[in-house]
Every structure is written in C-alpha cells, then in structure tokens.
Design a protein around this motif. Structure first.
Motif, PDB file in Angstrom:
ATOM      1  N   HIS A 172       0.546   8.331 -18.352  1.00 45.98           N
ATOM      2  CA  HIS A 172      -0.532   7.590 -17.689  1.00 45.98           C
ATOM      3  C   HIS A 172      -1.074   8.434 -16.534  1.00 45.98           C
ATOM      4  O   HIS A 172      -0.321   8.824 -15.633  1.00 45.98           O
ATOM      5  CB  HIS A 172      -0.017   6.258 -17.159  1.00 45.98           C
ATOM      6  N   PRO A 173      -2.378   8.719 -16.506  1.00 42.12           N
ATOM      7  CA  PRO A 173      -2.925   9.565 -15.447  1.00 42.12           C
ATOM      8  C   PRO A 173      -2.672   9.051 -14.039  1.00 42.12           C
ATOM      9  O   PRO A 173      -2.454   9.844 -13.117  1.00 42.12           O
ATOM     10  CB  PRO A 173      -4.429   9.579 -15.764  1.00 42.12           C
ATOM     11  N   LEU A 174      -2.690   7.727 -13.845  1.00 40.83           N
ATOM     12  CA  LEU A 174      -2.512   7.208 -12.487  1.00 40.83           C
ATOM     13  C   LEU A 174      -1.081   7.384 -11.995  1.00 40.83           C
ATOM     14  O   LEU A 174      -0.851   7.531 -10.791  1.00 40.83           O
ATOM     15  CB  LEU A 174      -2.924   5.739 -12.421  1.00 40.83           C
ATOM     16  N   GLU A 175      -0.118   7.366 -12.911  1.00 36.46           N
ATOM     17  CA  GLU A 175       1.264   7.632 -12.503  1.00 36.46           C
ATOM     18  C   GLU A 175       1.409   9.080 -12.048  1.00 36.46           C
ATOM     19  O   GLU A 175       2.027   9.366 -11.017  1.00 36.46           O
ATOM     20  CB  GLU A 175       2.215   7.308 -13.646  1.00 36.46           C
ATOM     21  N   LEU A 176       0.839  10.001 -12.835  1.00 32.26           N
ATOM     22  CA  LEU A 176       0.840  11.397 -12.393  1.00 32.26           C
ATOM     23  C   LEU A 176       0.040  11.538 -11.104  1.00 32.26           C
ATOM     24  O   LEU A 176       0.410  12.314 -10.213  1.00 32.26           O
ATOM     25  CB  LEU A 176       0.255  12.292 -13.483  1.00 32.26           C
ATOM     26  N   GLY A 177      -1.046  10.774 -10.983  1.00 30.92           N
ATOM     27  CA  GLY A 177      -1.874  10.857  -9.787  1.00 30.92           C
ATOM     28  C   GLY A 177      -1.125  10.517  -8.519  1.00 30.92           C
ATOM     29  O   GLY A 177      -1.306  11.163  -7.487  1.00 30.92           O
ATOM     30  N   GLU A 178      -0.260   9.507  -8.583  1.00 31.43           N
ATOM     31  CA  GLU A 178       0.531   9.150  -7.401  1.00 31.43           C
ATOM     32  C   GLU A 178       1.526  10.260  -7.060  1.00 31.43           C
ATOM     33  O   GLU A 178       1.714  10.597  -5.883  1.00 31.43           O
ATOM     34  CB  GLU A 178       1.266   7.833  -7.635  1.00 31.43           C
ATOM     35  N   ASP A 179       2.150  10.846  -8.074  1.00 34.44           N
ATOM     36  CA  ASP A 179       3.083  11.946  -7.809  1.00 34.44           C
ATOM     37  C   ASP A 179       2.348  13.170  -7.275  1.00 34.44           C
ATOM     38  O   ASP A 179       2.873  13.893  -6.413  1.00 34.44           O
ATOM     39  CB  ASP A 179       3.858  12.298  -9.078  1.00 34.44           C
ATOM     40  N   ALA A 180       1.134  13.411  -7.783  1.00 37.81           N
ATOM     41  CA  ALA A 180       0.339  14.521  -7.272  1.00 37.81           C
ATOM     42  C   ALA A 180      -0.030  14.292  -5.809  1.00 37.81           C
ATOM     43  O   ALA A 180       0.037  15.212  -4.982  1.00 37.81           O
ATOM     44  CB  ALA A 180      -0.922  14.685  -8.120  1.00 37.81           C
ATOM     45  N   LEU A 181      -0.422  13.059  -5.484  1.00 36.77           N
ATOM     46  CA  LEU A 181      -0.804  12.742  -4.110  1.00 36.77           C
ATOM     47  C   LEU A 181       0.375  12.917  -3.167  1.00 36.77           C
ATOM     48  O   LEU A 181       0.233  13.457  -2.067  1.00 36.77           O
ATOM     49  CB  LEU A 181      -1.337  11.309  -4.056  1.00 36.77           C
ATOM     50  N   CYS A 185      -0.137  15.924  -0.729  1.00 40.98           N
ATOM     51  CA  CYS A 185      -0.662  15.372   0.527  1.00 40.98           C
ATOM     52  C   CYS A 185       0.365  14.590   1.327  1.00 40.98           C
ATOM     53  O   CYS A 185       0.126  14.283   2.497  1.00 40.98           O
ATOM     54  CB  CYS A 185      -1.871  14.483   0.245  1.00 40.98           C
ATOM     55  N   GLY A 186       1.462  14.180   0.701  1.00 42.66           N
ATOM     56  CA  GLY A 186       2.548  13.569   1.456  1.00 42.66           C
ATOM     57  C   GLY A 186       2.582  12.059   1.477  1.00 42.66           C
ATOM     58  O   GLY A 186       3.443  11.477   2.138  1.00 42.66           O
ATOM     59  N   PHE A 187       1.670  11.383   0.765  1.00 45.04           N
ATOM     60  CA  PHE A 187       1.670   9.925   0.767  1.00 45.04           C
ATOM     61  C   PHE A 187       1.259   9.415  -0.604  1.00 45.04           C
ATOM     62  O   PHE A 187       0.850  10.186  -1.478  1.00 45.04           O
ATOM     63  CB  PHE A 187       0.748   9.366   1.853  1.00 45.04           C
ATOM     64  N   VAL A 188       1.385   8.105  -0.801  1.00 43.58           N
ATOM     65  CA  VAL A 188       0.980   7.477  -2.058  1.00 43.58           C
ATOM     66  C   VAL A 188       0.093   6.284  -1.740  1.00 43.58           C
ATOM     67  O   VAL A 188       0.092   5.762  -0.629  1.00 43.58           O
ATOM     68  CB  VAL A 188       2.191   7.031  -2.908  1.00 43.58           C
ATOM     69  N   MET A 189      -0.636   5.842  -2.765  1.00 39.34           N
ATOM     70  CA  MET A 189      -1.483   4.673  -2.615  1.00 39.34           C
ATOM     71  C   MET A 189      -0.775   3.411  -3.080  1.00 39.34           C
ATOM     72  O   MET A 189      -0.951   2.343  -2.521  1.00 39.34           O
ATOM     73  CB  MET A 189      -2.777   4.867  -3.414  1.00 39.34           C
ATOM     74  N   GLU A 190      -0.001   3.529  -4.166  1.00 37.14           N
ATOM     75  CA  GLU A 190       0.688   2.380  -4.736  1.00 37.14           C
ATOM     76  C   GLU A 190       2.120   2.780  -5.072  1.00 37.14           C
ATOM     77  O   GLU A 190       2.465   3.953  -5.118  1.00 37.14           O
ATOM     78  CB  GLU A 190      -0.039   1.884  -5.985  1.00 37.14           C
ATOM     79  N   GLY A 191       2.932   1.794  -5.346  1.00 38.28           N
ATOM     80  CA  GLY A 191       4.327   2.065  -5.664  1.00 38.28           C
ATOM     81  C   GLY A 191       5.187   2.076  -4.419  1.00 38.28           C
ATOM     82  O   GLY A 191       4.706   1.989  -3.280  1.00 38.28           O
ATOM     83  N   MET A 192       6.488   2.185  -4.627  1.00 38.54           N
ATOM     84  CA  MET A 192       7.440   2.158  -3.524  1.00 38.54           C
ATOM     85  C   MET A 192       7.393   3.470  -2.746  1.00 38.54           C
ATOM     86  O   MET A 192       7.565   4.540  -3.317  1.00 38.54           O
ATOM     87  CB  MET A 192       8.854   1.927  -4.065  1.00 38.54           C
ATOM     88  N   PRO A 193       7.149   3.403  -1.434  1.00 41.19           N
ATOM     89  CA  PRO A 193       7.181   4.636  -0.646  1.00 41.19           C
ATOM     90  C   PRO A 193       8.599   5.179  -0.533  1.00 41.19           C
ATOM     91  O   PRO A 193       9.575   4.434  -0.583  1.00 41.19           O
ATOM     92  CB  PRO A 193       6.654   4.186   0.723  1.00 41.19           C
ATOM     93  N   GLU A 194       8.685   6.483  -0.416  1.00 42.66           N
ATOM     94  CA  GLU A 194       9.971   7.139  -0.200  1.00 42.66           C
ATOM     95  C   GLU A 194      10.152   7.392   1.288  1.00 42.66           C
ATOM     96  O   GLU A 194       9.181   7.381   2.062  1.00 42.66           O
ATOM     97  CB  GLU A 194      10.023   8.431  -1.001  1.00 42.66           C
TER      98      GLU A 194
END
Length: 226
Positions: A172-181, A185-194
């Motif tokens: 899924h592109p958006l799942e890869l997109g969150e990992d890319a972000l 860049c050091g942050f995510v838009m959705e999902g559990m923050p680390e």
C-alpha cells in the motif's frame, strides 16, 4: 488513512535530527526563504500552522519555516507525478545540502518522494494503484526494502458479498509513505508514533499566500488530486 502531504525539506545533514532540535522560526528569515524559492512570486503573509497541518496547505497557500541548517516548506505545488521534474530553481536551492520531497494523497492512494544530495537526484519514486509505478529512479532506500521484498503486502478489505480483487501494487503506497516520512523527515501523519518521532504538533510554520509565476502546468492526474 487520510494523510496528505506536499512537503520540501532542505537540510544541512540529517533532517530528522535537525527537526528534533528546532525552536521558533524567525519570520524575517522565513520570508527570505520564500522569496528565494518563489522568485518573482507575489507573497502575502497569512496565519501560522502547526507542521502536522502545514504539510498540506490550502491551494494557493504555503507554510514554511527556516531554522539554522534546516528549511521546511509545505505547498500543494510540489505534489507532482514525476518528482525528478521538480522545478530546477527548487533543486538548485539545495546546493551543498540534502533535499527531500514527500507527497501523498489518501483519496487516490498516491505516494511520491525523492531525495537529492547537493543537487544530484539519488532516488525518486511515484506510484498509485490506478497509475501503477509512475517513476522509479535510483536504488530503493533502506526503509523501502521490506516493501519490495513482499514483507508488507497491502491489506485490502473487500465489500460484503464481493470477491476480493488483488491490490494492483505489491504494497500500500500510504503505508510506505508513512515510513518514508519518518525516515526522511522524522515524523508521521498517521499511525502510532515511535519514541524518537518528532512531535509535528509542536512545530510552527509561517503562512504565505503565494501567486507563483513559475508554477508548472499540472497533468490530468495531478489536477484530479486538487
């Protein structure tokens, strides 16, 4: 997922590490940044936004901040199907630095990102289920490899009483997109923050209404996302 981004990051080194250290961005230096990236453009300051919101500003508006060693700009204009075709003056502004472009749109499951080092393109990827792989330049970056190896298949939920169609992409592109972000860049838009993620809700960007004479003609697919 409902994440949308149109983001450029110029960094003197590791962007996530620099972003973790930022304080309040200076409005005058940020205005200088905007004038350099939108030469000849008409700029009008407007309200501020948190980074978590400023990565996808309203059309015609950009949010930006300049700190020592780090510049961040959120603008729908950088949401282009072919990241390698980012306007030359925006790439030239990254001389001696790293430039990251990150763009995604949840409505069409589209993702694009690219990385330049000192003006040289290292990696560019753009894909969506409708268009397939639009651009794929350079070697996959470490955070991508599990996706291409088949370790992160798309989890598609079919409608009741309908057969499940195979997802057109191996992930899924958006799942890869969150990992890319997160990686770039050091942050995510959705999902559990680390624990080490940047808190994008505490970082403030300054707003500008922009009329940019260098704005490129959008492709039909790009127009559909606005």
């Amino acid at each position: 997922m409902g994440a949308k981004t149109g983001l450029l990051v110029y960094a003197d080194g590791d962007a996530p590490g620099l972003l973790r250290q930022v304080g309040t961005a200076d409005p005058a230096r940020t205005s200088d940044l905007m004038r350099s990236l939108y030469p000849g453009g008409e700029l009008e300051p407007c309200g501020d936004a948190k980074l978590s919101d400023g990565v996808y500003p309203p059309n015609g508006t950009a949010y930006a901040a300049r700190w020592p060693g780090l510049d961040v700009v959120g603008d729908q204009r950088v949401m282009i199907d072919f990241p390698s075709r980012l306007p030359e003056h925006l790439v030239a502004a990254s001389a001696g630095r790293r430039l990251v472009l990150h763009a995604m749109h949840s409505v069409v499951d589209w993702l694009a990102f690219a990385v330049w080092e000192d003006g040289r393109l290292l990696r560019s990827l753009s894909l969506s289920p409708d268009s397939g792989i639009i651009e794929n330049i350079g070697e996959p970056l470490p955070f991508e490899r599990p996706y291409w190896a088949g370790e992160c298949p798309a989890d598609v939920v079919s409608w009741p009483d309908e057969e499940e169609e195979p997802y057109p992409l191996p992930f899924h592109p958006l799942e890869l997109g969150e990992d890319a972000l997160r990686a770039l860049c050091g942050f995510v838009m959705e999902g559990m923050p680390e624990p080490d993620d940047v808190d994008a809700s505490r970082i403030v960007l300054h707003g500008f209404r922009v009329r940019d004479p260098h704005e490129h003609d959008r492709t039909p697919a790009e127009q559909d996302r606005y």
